[in-house]
Design an enzyme around this catalytic site. Structure first.
Site, mmCIF file in Angstrom:
data_model
loop_
_atom_site.group_PDB
_atom_site.id
_atom_site.type_symbol
_atom_site.label_atom_id
_atom_site.label_comp_id
_atom_site.label_asym_id
_atom_site.label_seq_id
_atom_site.Cartn_x
_atom_site.Cartn_y
_atom_site.Cartn_z
ATOM 1 N N LYS A 75 0.862 -1.181 0.000
ATOM 2 C CA LYS A 75 0.000 0.000 0.000
ATOM 3 C C LYS A 75 0.903 1.238 0.000
ATOM 4 C CE LYS A 75 -3.917 1.961 2.641
ATOM 5 N NZ LYS A 75 -4.757 1.790 3.837
ATOM 6 N N SER A 150 -9.728 1.755 2.845
ATOM 7 C CA SER A 150 -8.839 2.466 1.964
ATOM 8 C C SER A 150 -7.814 1.615 1.226
ATOM 9 C CB SER A 150 -8.093 3.533 2.771
ATOM 10 O OG SER A 150 -7.252 2.936 3.728
ATOM 11 N N SER A 174 -9.876 -0.576 7.039
ATOM 12 C CA SER A 174 -9.241 -0.374 5.734
ATOM 13 C C SER A 174 -8.539 -1.579 5.130
ATOM 14 C CB SER A 174 -8.245 0.792 5.807
ATOM 15 O OG SER A 174 -8.940 2.016 5.736
#
Lengths: 504, 475
Positions: A75, A150, A174
């Site tokens: 990420k 996210s 997330s």
């Protein structure tokens, strides 16, 4: 329709790739090329990656145990010394950190080969990946739908088999919510289990790094590498790290599974509830005891979260002022330059949360908002600890709905926030939790098609198969407990092995 | 009109003498090339985290204990949020509602007590190098972050000070105490001790406080005193003229010897303090605090009293000898190596040594207390004369030479052989018939002059007491 990918030329599970590399069945170069080829073929459409690494696989990592050169993607909230780190924000466009996050360093030393940086909501603020400043990310099961957020890129990339595993971060869901939307396994470890050093902070008291993988055994495999005390993070715990992979024996006979009634109430879509209840029945059939528990303060989790997280974020994001790195807008005075830089660099959701947090911390409001929120947070924590006196794990749906359509909730922040209603309390309590695929539900195709016909009827026929996630919550530092149940479930099901047709 | 009195409070920032910064392992060092002692943490890079320096906490507790403060049970850090280019994270890690220490104080020589409100631990910001006078007036400003993350304690007094002189004495004593504890080098030029003053005036005897003015840019204790004098007069003048004062921050202009209003400072800023989630709060055990307490040396005032009592030296000398810890240590070590004459040693330090070596340099230079003691011993045993001692003293100090060896090498050993001294005396008597006559006629004052002549003839090496005896006999 989905199919099993066992016939692929390379194994697709991370630990199998690692062992294949260790045995010399194929080289790091070959496996990297394989995934690079898939990224090149599919990612233009999906948008999982913000940066694809210039990796050749030439450097011999096969000696580095236990990954031996196995590919992983990160990420873009994790700082990397050899790749840009943008947090999907204009304010950090092109920023190249001079150091590696501890989690990245540990993976590197374990022989990981990084394929690139994954898409996300800007600064991890969002539940749909639509807040990425660069481009959205699509759900591989239905490209008109969001992958969740996210860590949307981290989940979608694993779902489409563009990477065997990825790292995400979880502040309010997330990792778990996108894992659920994309039909992959997503683990949020206990707060303090994995060092946050080098994870760009959203809400420091809630953030945790965790793996997104195809199955729970791979999550256990990665957690062994990631977990452990880090002298660079004062909040990382000095707690022994068990050999998670060795505790997976498929046995759940006698395991007490708590079912909190508050998590099966309104807002939970009917067929999602059915899939979750089927999963619970399966566990029961294998000898687990289902016990009803109550987490009465759960209903305050979302409001508490939207005080605490933005408050911390408003301070954490103050460093992006254009003085030392990232975007800088030159103006007449320094203060004007700060305003201009931040005005241009942050997207609307980030600004909204900075405003919320600044307000909550303002003098005169602090006691009413922030201080009260911290007190309620303690009550939420206590609920869980109370429940864990009579159960070993707690099971809930991960999200009340399957993946929703892109654009559907953009204008309604509250509705967007509610997609994390089942995951947020876990962060507030600092507990470990995992989301695993537990079946599929059908939903209508694209919006355009819906206009022409009866949506209901269409949903019944045709339409997309969308994954549903089961969330298992554990006691503090008992990742082993939830991994064990997750693995036992996955030994008896194949939902986690299914791949969206377009990517198989 | 009633007489007015001033009410003064001070805020003192002191950099702690740790080896590394408060939240990272960068060196805590002044004077290096800009932006060389930096890392992701003190640069505030995305993702970096603070880890508290244990030594900084120990030193802060030590300072607080030396100032008689009460140490908090729980150590907790908060974020003070504001934007400024010298503040890399956009917030300063400080302590808000639970400072490291509360209470304590310093008693002044006039018997008045200046109480402390609190002492808290925090991090220093970086340094801005403007091209003009201020940030906004500068075409560009350079940022040096070497200082960012230096451990600081902020010491806040109660508004107990009434005169600029009291403020001066408070600061002097504070500095001395902190230096004694080796908590800080308290070097104002290098910014390791910085002071802001709050001052208001009110009718004498009133219990209400007037409008508070904060004075910044005070670069020395003298500046604090001068600025307070100016500001008190200004405020009195304003009030007498019937004008009202507004709460503001004023800068001391040392060149023009006046304070002036600081422009552009935004109203009352809201720092939005909240507990720093990156740092866990912790408790310091009673045992640890006691251990730190044992590290605190005897403080200057007690030490001076003991010097008077134990060594019988005058109070003024004791005051000078305790003006730095190193000087007092030097004195005591010299006394240990020659315990017979502490007074003589004190004399030699205050009169001679401090002429060669300023008190602040003591401890940095290689002057041996043993050598100074030897010198005094040699004078006392009349092995050398005071004159010779003074002659060789600079060499003893500068080159660290053993006085005994030096005397040997130079052939400065005094002449105590009475035959030789008698020869010198006869020589002088023969050469000065006039003065000899005068002495014999009863002008005793001439005797001293004749002794001087003998000493001169012997190049100062003759033992003055023998010269006295022999000369008197011969005359």
């Amino acid at each position: 329709m989905a199919r099993d990918t066992a016939a692929e030329p390379f194994p697709f599970l991370l630990r199998e790739i690692a062992s294949g590399l260790a045995q010399g069945l194929f080289s790091p170069k070959e496996i990297t090329a394989h995934y690079r080829e898939r990224i090149d073929r599919y990612d233009g459409d999906l948008g999982c990656f913000l940066h694809v690494a210039e990796v050749s696989g030439d450097t011999d990592t096969s000696e580095c145990a236990p990954l031996h050169g196995a590919p992983i993607a990160l990420k873009d909230l994790l700082v990397t010394s050899d790749m840009p780190t943008t947090c999907a924000s204009r304010i950090l466009e092109g920023y190249r950190p001079p150091y590696d996050a501890t989690a990245v360093k540990r993976l590197r030393e374990a022989g990981a080969c990084f394929l690139g940086k994954l898409n996300m909501d800007e600064f991890a603020m969002g539940s749909s990946n639509e807040n990425s400043a660069f481009h959205p990310c699509r759900n591989p099961w239905d490209r008109d739908r969001v992958p969740g957020g996210s860590s949307g890129g981290s989940a979608a990339a694993v779902a489409a088999r563009l990477v065997p595993a990825s790292l995400g971060s979880d502040t309010g869901g997330s990792i778990r919510q996108p894992a659920s939307f994309c039909g992959v396994t997503g683990l949020k470890p206990t707060y303090g289990r994995v060092s946050r050093y080098g994870l760009v902070a959203f809400a420091s008291s809630l953030d945790q790094i965790g793996p997104l993988t195809i199955d729970a055994a791979d999550a256990a495999f990665l957690l062994e590498i990631l977990a452990g005390h880090d002298p660079l993070d004062s909040t990382s715990a000095s707690v022994p790290v068990p050999r998670f992979t060795e505790t997976l024996d498929g046995e759940i006979n006698g395991t007490r599974v708590g079912i909190p009634k508050e998590y099966f109430s309104e807002g939970l879509e009917e067929d999602v509830r059915e899939r979750v209840e089927e999963a619970l029945r399966l566990l029961e059939g294998e000898g687990a005891d289902l016990v009803e528990v109550s987490l009465p303060h759960t209903r305050y989790a979302v409001p508490v979260y939207y005080i605490v997280a933005p408050a911390e974020a408003s301070s954490n994001l103050a460093r992006f002022d254009g003085v030392r790195y990232g975007l800088r807008k030159e103006e007449e005075t320094m203060m004007e330059s700060f305003f201009s830089t931040r005005g241009a660099g942050f997207g609307p959701e980030v600004k909204r949360r900075i405003l919320l947090g600044t307000y909550a911390l303002s003098s005169g409001y602090y006691d009413a908002y922030y201080k009260t929120a911290l007190k309620v947070r303690t009550l939420i924590q206590r609920d869980f600890l109370e429940a864990f006196r009579s159960v070993d794990v707690i099971a809930t749906p991960t999200s009340p709905t399957p993946a929703f359509r892109a654009g559907e909730r953009l204008d309604d922040p509250i509705k967007m926030y509610l997609s994390d209603v089942f995951t947020i309390s876990v962060n507030l309590a600092g507990l470990p939790a995992i989301s695993i695929p537990c079946g599929f539900v059908k939903r209508g195709k694209a919006l355009e098609e819906r206009k022409n016909g009866d949506a209901e009827e269409e949903a019944m026929q045709g339409g997309a198969d969308l994954p549903v996630g089961l969330q298992l919550i554990g006691k503090p530092f008992d990742e082993a407990g939830i991994l064990r149940v997750a693995d036992a479930y996955q030994r008896r099901t194949d939902y986690h092995l299914r791949v969206p047709e377009a990517f198989s | 009109m009633k007489t007015m009195e001033a009410v003064i409070g001070l805020e003192v920032h002191v950099q702690l003498a740790t080896r590394t910064k408060i939240f990272c392992s960068c060196p805590n060092r002044f004077g290096d090339e800009p932006n060389t002692n930096i890392c992701p943490t003190c640069l505030g890079l995305p993702g970096a985290l603070p880890v508290l320096n244990r030594r900084a906490v120990q030193l802060a507790i030590k300072a607080a204990l030396a100032l008689e403060g009460e140490i908090a049970e729980t150590m907790k850090f908060d974020r003070k949020n504001y934007f400024y280019p010298d503040l890399p994270k956009g917030y300063q890690i400080s302590q808000f509602d639970r400072p490291l220490s509360s209470g304590g104080g310093i008693t002044l020589s006039n018997g008045r007590r200046v109480g402390l409100k609190r002492i808290h631990l925090e991090e220093d910001a970086g340094k801005l190098l403007h091209t003009a006078e201020s940030l906004d007036e500068s075409r560009f400003t350079r940022v040096d972050l070497n200082r960012a993350g230096t451990p600081l304690i902020e010491i806040v007094t109660n508004p107990d000070i009434r005169t600029p002189e009291e403020a001066y004495e408070f600061l002097k004593t504070l500095k001395l105490t902190l230096e004694y504890c080796e908590v800080s080098d308290c070097n104002m030029e290098e910014g390791s001790l910085r002071c802001d003053a709050n001052v208001s005036v009110r009718p004498e005897g009133s219990s209400e406080l007037g409008v508070k003015i904060e004075i910044k840019n005070l670069n020395s204790f003298k500046a604090v005193q001068s600025a307070l004098r100016f500001e008190i007069e200004r405020q009195k003048r304003e009030l007498r003229a019937g004008r009202t004062l507004v709460q503001e921050t004023r800068l001391w202009d040392a060149d023009r010897k006046m304070t002036r209003s600081m422009r552009g400072k935004e109203g009352s800023e809201d720092y939005r303090y909240f507990p720093d989630p990156d740092l866990v709060s912790f408790t310091v055990s009673r045992e640890v605090i006691e251990e730190i307490e044992r590290e605190i040396p005897e403080l200057p005032r007690l030490r001076a009293a003991r010097f008077v009592e134990e060594y019988g030296i005058p109070e003024t000398d004791a005051g000078i000898l305790t003006s730095t810890r190193a000087l007092g240590d030097f004195f005591e070590e010299a006394v240990r190596s020659y315990p017979e004459n502490p007074k003589g040693i004190a004399n030699w330090i205050t009169a001679e040594l401090l002429r060669e070596v300023p008190a602040e340099e003591m401890g940095k230079r290689e002057v041996s207390p043993r050598h100074l003691a030897t010198l005094v011993r040699l004078i006392d045993s009349r092995t050398i004369t005071g004159k010779i001692a003074k002659k060789i003293f600079p060499e003893v100090v500068r080159e660290g030479k053993d006085p005994e060896k030096l005397i040997e090498e130079r052939g400065l050993k005094p002449i105590s052989d009475s035959a030789a001294i008698e020869a010198f005396c006869r020589e002088v008597i023969d050469a000065n018939p006039g003065p000899v006559e005068e002495y014999r006629a009863g002008k005793t004052a001439t005797f001293g002059w004749l002794v001087g002549q003998v000493m001169k003839a012997s190049k100062g090496k003759a033992d003055p007491r023998s010269v006295n005896e022999i000369l008197r006999r011969l005359l």
